[in-house]
Design an enzyme around this catalytic site. Structure first.
Site, PDB file in Angstrom:
ATOM      1  N   HIS A  22       2.874   4.306 -11.378  1.00 37.42           N
ATOM      2  CA  HIS A  22       3.717   3.718 -10.330  1.00 37.42           C
ATOM      3  C   HIS A  22       4.172   2.316 -10.741  1.00 37.42           C
ATOM      4  O   HIS A  22       5.362   1.991 -10.703  1.00 37.42           O
ATOM      5  CB  HIS A  22       2.905   3.660  -9.019  1.00 37.42           C
ATOM      6  CG  HIS A  22       3.577   2.971  -7.885  1.00 37.42           C
ATOM      7  ND1 HIS A  22       4.171   3.664  -6.855  1.00 37.42           N
ATOM      8  CD2 HIS A  22       3.764   1.659  -7.605  1.00 37.42           C
ATOM      9  CE1 HIS A  22       4.691   2.808  -5.996  1.00 37.42           C
ATOM     10  NE2 HIS A  22       4.451   1.583  -6.425  1.00 37.42           N
ATOM     11  N   GLU A  23       3.222   1.489 -11.147  1.00 34.97           N
ATOM     12  CA  GLU A  23       3.575   0.103 -11.475  1.00 34.97           C
ATOM     13  C   GLU A  23       4.515   0.047 -12.671  1.00 34.97           C
ATOM     14  O   GLU A  23       5.411  -0.792 -12.726  1.00 34.97           O
ATOM     15  CB  GLU A  23       2.313  -0.730 -11.747  1.00 34.97           C
ATOM     16  CG  GLU A  23       1.331  -0.808 -10.571  1.00 34.97           C
ATOM     17  CD  GLU A  23       1.962  -1.216  -9.255  1.00 34.97           C
ATOM     18  OE1 GLU A  23       2.890  -2.038  -9.260  1.00 34.97           O
ATOM     19  OE2 GLU A  23       1.525  -0.676  -8.199  1.00 34.97           O
ATOM     20  N   GLY A  81      -3.640  -2.527  -3.945  1.00 36.00           N
ATOM     21  CA  GLY A  81      -3.993  -1.659  -5.066  1.00 36.00           C
ATOM     22  C   GLY A  81      -3.578  -2.286  -6.387  1.00 36.00           C
ATOM     23  O   GLY A  81      -4.389  -2.449  -7.292  1.00 36.00           O
ATOM     24  N   ALA A  82      -2.296  -2.639  -6.476  1.00 37.75           N
ATOM     25  CA  ALA A  82      -1.767  -3.151  -7.737  1.00 37.75           C
ATOM     26  C   ALA A  82      -0.437  -3.855  -7.486  1.00 37.75           C
ATOM     27  O   ALA A  82       0.140  -3.723  -6.413  1.00 37.75           O
ATOM     28  CB  ALA A  82      -1.557  -2.004  -8.723  1.00 37.75           C
ATOM     29  N   HIS A 139       8.069   0.443 -11.840  1.00 39.60           N
ATOM     30  CA  HIS A 139       8.681  -0.784 -11.307  1.00 39.60           C
ATOM     31  C   HIS A 139       9.258  -1.680 -12.401  1.00 39.60           C
ATOM     32  O   HIS A 139      10.075  -2.546 -12.102  1.00 39.60           O
ATOM     33  CB  HIS A 139       7.643  -1.612 -10.546  1.00 39.60           C
ATOM     34  CG  HIS A 139       7.390  -1.142  -9.142  1.00 39.60           C
ATOM     35  ND1 HIS A 139       8.394  -0.876  -8.253  1.00 39.60           N
ATOM     36  CD2 HIS A 139       6.235  -0.947  -8.465  1.00 39.60           C
ATOM     37  CE1 HIS A 139       7.854  -0.528  -7.085  1.00 39.60           C
ATOM     38  NE2 HIS A 139       6.552  -0.553  -7.184  1.00 39.60           N
TER      39      HIS A 139
HETATM   40 ZN   LIG Z   1       5.022  -0.315  -5.771  1.00 42.08          ZN
END
Ligand SMILES: [Zn+2]
Length: 801
Positions: free
Chosen positions: A276-277, A241-242, A280
Site C-alpha cells: 500500500h505505502e 499503521g504506516a 503511494h
Molecule cells: Zn495510504
C-alpha cells in the site's frame, strides 16, 4: 505564489530533544503579507532577501505573518527553536523503546507546521534541502539519500542530504536514532530497512516483497521510481499503521520486521501495508491531491493497488479475499449509517481533514475503483491511470482529472458514473422481486437504521442466470429481467459491485439449496449482505442464522473469517440472546471439528488465517476447548503462530485473575505481534480487574504506548467488560487523547469501543462525550453514537427472538 524550496538547517540536541532551526524559503511571486503555518515553536528572527526584518512579522493562531514582502521573487530566512514534547506519538516525537528512543516525524495531514515554518498545504509543492547537525553516534534518515556526512564543531556530525523531489510538506521525513539497517536492491533502487538494534535480521521478507512490488509498480505505471533509495522504517511507537513519506516509509515495527511468532495473517498484513505505502510513491507522492477533499483518491487507489500488485507477487494467496474482508465488507458496514459522508467531501479545518481518514476514504473508494476497473476493463483502466500520472507528475490533481483520463481511454461514461458514486453518500440495496415470469430489480439507498431512503446510482450491475454472466449499467429506479425468476438469479458474482442484494424469502430458499455450488467469495458476499439486513431489521433473524450455520459447513477461509467475525460481533453485542448462543453450537463447533488445530496434509495454506480467527472465538464459548488449549501456554514460544492468540486467550479465560502476572511477564519481552495477541487475550478475561489493569498498562509508559489500540479494541469485544471499559474511558480519556496528540486514530479507537461498551448506557455516553469534548471529533462521534443505537436495537431484537 510558489514556494520553490525549503533549505532546512537543523541543529538537533538529541538528548534534550531540542531543535534549533534556520529555514530559508525561496519564493516565487510572493503574496503580501506572506502567511506561513508555524505551530509549537518560537520564532526568533526573520530576514527577507538577507535583510533583518525586525518588527515586520507577527504571530497569531498558529500563523507567522511576514509583512511588507517585496513583490516578485525573494528569500525568507526564519530562525526558530522547538522542544519535542514527551507525551505524544504524533508530529515530531520520541518513539521509545528499552529506555532509549528515536526522534522521528509523522506529519500527515498538518503537522509539518510543528517542525518548521511552512506553507502546510498539499498544493504547495517544493524541493527540500535538509542539513542536520547532531551527535556523532546517531544515524539520520530523510526522504532523499545523504550526500555527505562530515565532522562539525563540538565533536558533532553534519548530515547533508540530496535535494528531495518536488513534494508536499506532509511527505517530509526526518528520523534520528540508533537505527540498524539492512539492504536489497531492486533494479536501480536500493531498498533499506531501518529498525531498532538487533532486529534487522528479520527484515528480509518485507525487503523481498518491497523489491518485487516496486518493480511491478514501475512496470504497471510505466514511470520509474525517481529516488535511488527507499527506506522502510519500523518504529516501536507509532500511532497508525504506516505513512508514505517519499523515499522513507514509516510503519509499526512488525510491518517491517517479521519476528518468529508471526502468523500467516500477520505476514500477509505486513505485506499489504508495505505494498500500500509503495503505491503511494506514485499515487499521493508523485501526483498529489490539490486539497484534502480528494484525499480519498490517494487512499482508495493505494488500497486497490496493494491488492492488485500483491496478487502478482503471491498469486496463490487469494488476494481478493483480503480485499473483501478488509476493504469491501467493512466499508459497506460503515457507509450504511445515516451519518456517513460522501467519498469526496468538503473539508476546511485540520480536524475535519483528519475525520475523513476512515473506512469510506479507504475501503469504499477502493471498492468503487475495483468496480470501475471491472466496468471498463483492465487495459483501458491502466491506460487511463498511466496518462493521468504522466500528465500530473510532480504536481497536483483532482478526482475529475482521473475520471476524464479513464473515460478517454475506455470510451465509457466514467465521469458520470464515478461522479455519482463519489459525490452521493451511502450505497444502494438492489431488491429482487418476482414480476410475472420474470424478475424486477429496484434500487434505493440502504440504511442500517432500517428506514426507507430514496437514491439512484449508475450501477455497473452483473448477474448470473442459468450459468451465464450478464452485465449492464443499471441507472434507473427499476428494471425488469424477463423470463428469469429471482430464484435462479445471482447478483454481483465475484463481489465487484458496491451494492447489497436483498432477495425474497423463496429466492433465499433456492440460494440455500445451491449454497454449496457457490464460489467462496459469493458465499461470503451473501452472509455479508444478510448481516447488514439483520442489523437493519430487513430480514428475519431466522434467515440470517440459517445462512450463518450453512457457512459452518464450509472450511473455506473467506467464509470462515466473514462469518466468525460476525458471530464475534454478535457475542459482543448480545451474548445472552438465544439465537447467538445456538449459533456457537451450529457454527463454531462443527467448523472447529472440521478445521482442527493443526494443518492437514494438502490443505489450502490460506486456511491458517481462518484457523487463527476461528479458534480464538471457540475458546471463549467452549470451556472444554479452552481448558485443552490453555495448557499449551506454558510453552508459548513453541506454539504454532496461527494458534498463539487462541492459546493465550484460552489461558486468560481459564485462569482469571491469576493469568495476569505470567502473561504480563511474557508481554514485556515479546515482539509486537505477540503482544497484540496477549493483549487481545488479557482483555478477553472474565476477571474485570485483569481487563482494567491491562488497559492501564498500555498507557503507563512501561510498554509501547501505541499498544493502547490493541487493548481498547480488545476490551470492547468482551461482553462482560462493558462497564469496566466505559468507566476506564471516562477516567483516562484525557491521557489517552494526549498520547495520540489530536490524531484521528484516537477517535477511531473510540468508534470501535463505544458502540459496544456503551450498550445500556447511551445517555451517559452521549452526555460525557458531547459535554466538553465533542467538537474536535464531531463527525466521527456522530457516527459512533448512531452505531451505538443500531447495536442497541439489534440487541433488543435478538433478546426477544
Ligand atoms: Zn495510504
Amino acid at each position: 505564489m510558489e514556494i520553490v524550496s525549503y533549505d532546512l538547517n537543523l541543529d538537533v540536541d538529541f538528548a534534550a530533544a531540542k531543535v534549533k532551526g534556520v529555514v530559508t524559503l525561496t519564493i516565487g511571486r510572493s503574496e503580501e503579507p506572506l502567511t506561513l503555518d508555524a505551530v509549537e515553536m518560537d520564532v526568533e528572527a526573520v530576514r527577507v532577501n538577507g535583510e533583518p526584518w525586525r518588527s515586520r512579522f507577527d504571530r497569531s493562531k498558529g500563523k507567522l505573518r511576514i509583512l511588507r514582502m517585496p513583490k516578485g521573487d525573494s528569500t525568507v530566512e526564519i530562525h526558530y527553536s522547538k522542544r519535542v514534547i514527551d507525551g505524544t506519538i504524533f508530529g515530531l516525537y520520541k518513539s521509545k523503546y528499552d529506555g532509549n528512543y528515536m526522534l522521528v516525524t509523522d506529519l500527515e495531514p498538518a503537522e509539518a507546521r510543528t517542525v518548521f515554518p511552512c506553507k502546510d498545504d498539499p498544493a504547495f509543492k517544493a524541493v527540500f534541502n535538509l542539513r542536520v547537525v547532531t551527535d556523532e553516534h546517531l544515524k539520520v534518515i530523510s526522504n532523499s539519500a545523504a550526500k555527505s556526512v562530515e565532522p562539525a564543531p563540538g565533536g558533532r556530525v553534519l548530515h547533508v542530504f540530496n535535494p528531495s523531489p518536488r513534494m508536499s510538506t506532509y511527505l517530509f521525513f526526518m528520523g534520528i536514532g540508533d537505527f540498524e539497517e539492512s539492504k536489497v536492491s531492486a533494479g536501480k533502487t536500493e531498498i533499506i530497512s531501518a529498525s531498532r538494534p538487533g532486529t534487522s535480521k528479520n527484515a528480509g521478507f518485507i525487503l523481498g516483497i518491497a523489491a518485487q512490488v516496486l518493480r511491478d509498480y514501475e512496470r504497471y505505471f510505466g514511470i520509474p521510481y525517481p529516488l535511488p533509495k527507499l527506506h522502510l522504517i519500523g518504529l516501536p511507537e507509532y500511532h497508525t499503521g504506516a505513512m508514505e513519506n517519499w523515499g522513507a516509509i514509516t510503519a509499526r515495527e512488525p510491518y517491517v520486521v517479521i519476528e518468529k511468532g508471526a502468523s500467516l495473517s500477520d505476514i500477509r498484513h505486513a505485506s499489504f501495508v508495505m505494498t500500500h505505502e509503495i503505491a503511494h510513491m506514485w499515487f499521493g507522492d508523485l501526483v498529489t491531491m490539490k486539497w484534502w477533499d480528494d484525499l480519498w483518491l490517494n487512499e482508495s487507489f493505494a488500497a486497490f493497488m496493494e491488492h492488485k500488485m500483491l496478487n502478482r507477487a503471491h498469486p496463490n494467496w487469494d488476494i481478493w479475499r483480503d480485499f473483501l474482508l478488509s476493504e469491501n465488507f467493512p466499508s459497506m458496514n460503515a457507509d450504511s449509517l445515516a451519518g456517513t459522508h460522501p467519498i469526496q467531501v468538503k473539508v476546511g479545518t485540520v480536524n475535519e481533514i483528519q475525520q475523513v481518514f476512515d473506512a469510506i476514504s479507504y475501503g469504499k473508494g477502493a471498492s468503487i475503483l475495483r468496480m470501475m476497473e471491472a466496468y471498463v476493463g483492465e487495459a483501458a483502466f491502466r491506460k487511463g491511470v498511466n496518462a493521468y500520472l504522466r500528465r500530473f507528475r510532480y504536481s497536483n490533481a483532482r478526482g475529475e482529472d482521473l475520471w476524464k483520463s479513464i473515460a478517454k481511454s475506455s470510451g465509457k461514461p466514467v465521469s458520470r458514473v464515478m461522479g455519482a458514486w463519489v459525490k452521493q453518500k451511502g450505497f444502494p440495496v438492489v431488491k429482487v422481486s418476482t414480476k410475472g415470469k420474470g424478475s424486477e430489480l429496484s434500487q434505493s439507498r440502504f440504511l442500517v437504521n432500517g428506514k426507507e431512503s430514496k437514491g439512484t446510482w449508475p450501477i455497473p450491475l452483473t448477474y448470473q442466470s442459468e450459468g451465464k454472466l450478464r452485465s449492464l449499467l443499471f441507472d434507473r429506479k427499476a428494471l425488469i429481467i424477463k423470463g428469469t425468476r429471482p430464484s435462479s438469479l445471482l447478483l454481483n458474482p465475484g463481489r465487484t459491485g458496491f451494492y447489497a442484494t436483498l432477495y425474497e424469502e423463496e429466492a433465499y430458499n433456492a440460494i440455500a439449496r445451491r449454497f454449496h455450488t457457490l464460489h467462496p467469495h459469493d458465499k461470503a458476499g451473501i452472509i455479508s449482505d444478510l448481516w447488514l439486513f439483520l442489523q437493519a431489521g430487513m430480514v428475519k433473524p431466522e434467515t440470517y442464522f440459517r445462512f450463518l450455520s450453512l457457512c459452518g459447513r464450509f472450511a473455506e477461509a473467506i467464509v470462515v473469517e466473514t462469518a466468525s467475525g460476525q458471530l464475534a460481533s454478535l457475542r459482543a453485542i448480545a451474548d445472552e440472546a438465544q439465537p447467538v448462543k445456538r449459533a456457537y453450537g451450529d457454527f463454531f463447533l462443527p467448523l472447529a471439528a472440521t478445521i482442527g488445530l493443526a494443518p492437514k496434509q494438502g490443505e489450502d495454506p490460506n486456511l491458517g488465517t481462518a484457523r487463527e480467527a476461528l479458534m480464538t472465538q471457540v475458546v471463549q464459548v467452549n470451556e472444554e476447548f479452552a481448558a485443552r488449549l490453555s495448557e499449551r501456554f506454558a510453552r508459548f514460544d513453541e506454539v504454532e503462530p496461527d494458534l498463539r492468540q487462541a492459546v493465550a486467550t484460552a489461558y486468560a479465560v481459564v485462569n482469571g485473575g491469576s493469568a495476569y502476572e505470567p502473561m504480563v511477564r511474557r508481554l514485556k519481552t515479546a515482539s509486537e505481534v505477540d503482544r497484540a495477541k496477549l493483549y487481545a487475550a488479557l482483555t478477553a478475561s472474565t476477571d474485570q480487574a485483569v481487563v482494567e489493569k491491562t488497559l492501564d498498562l498500555t498507557i503507563g509508559g512501561q510498554v509501547s504506548r501505541s499498544d493502547s489500540g490493541y487493548t481498547i479494541v480488545g476490551a470492547s469485544n468482551n461482553p462482560l467488560a462493558r462497564k469496566t471499559t466505559w468507566d476506564w474511558i471516562v477516567r483516562r480519556y484525557d491521557e489517552v487523547k494526549g498520547i495520540y496528540g489530536g490524531a484521528q486514530q484516537f477517535y477511531l479507537y473510540l468508534d470501535r469501543a463505544v458502540p459496544r461498551c456503551g450498550l445500556g448506557r447511551a445517555g451517559e455516553v452521549k452526555s460525557f462525550i458531547s459535554g466538553r469534548r465533542f467538537d474536535e471529533g464531531k463527525l466521527t462521534f456522530q457516527r459512533t453514537f448512531e452505531r451505538l443505537e443500531v447495536n442497541t436495537r439489534l440487541r433488543e431484537r435478538l433478546l426477544s427472538a
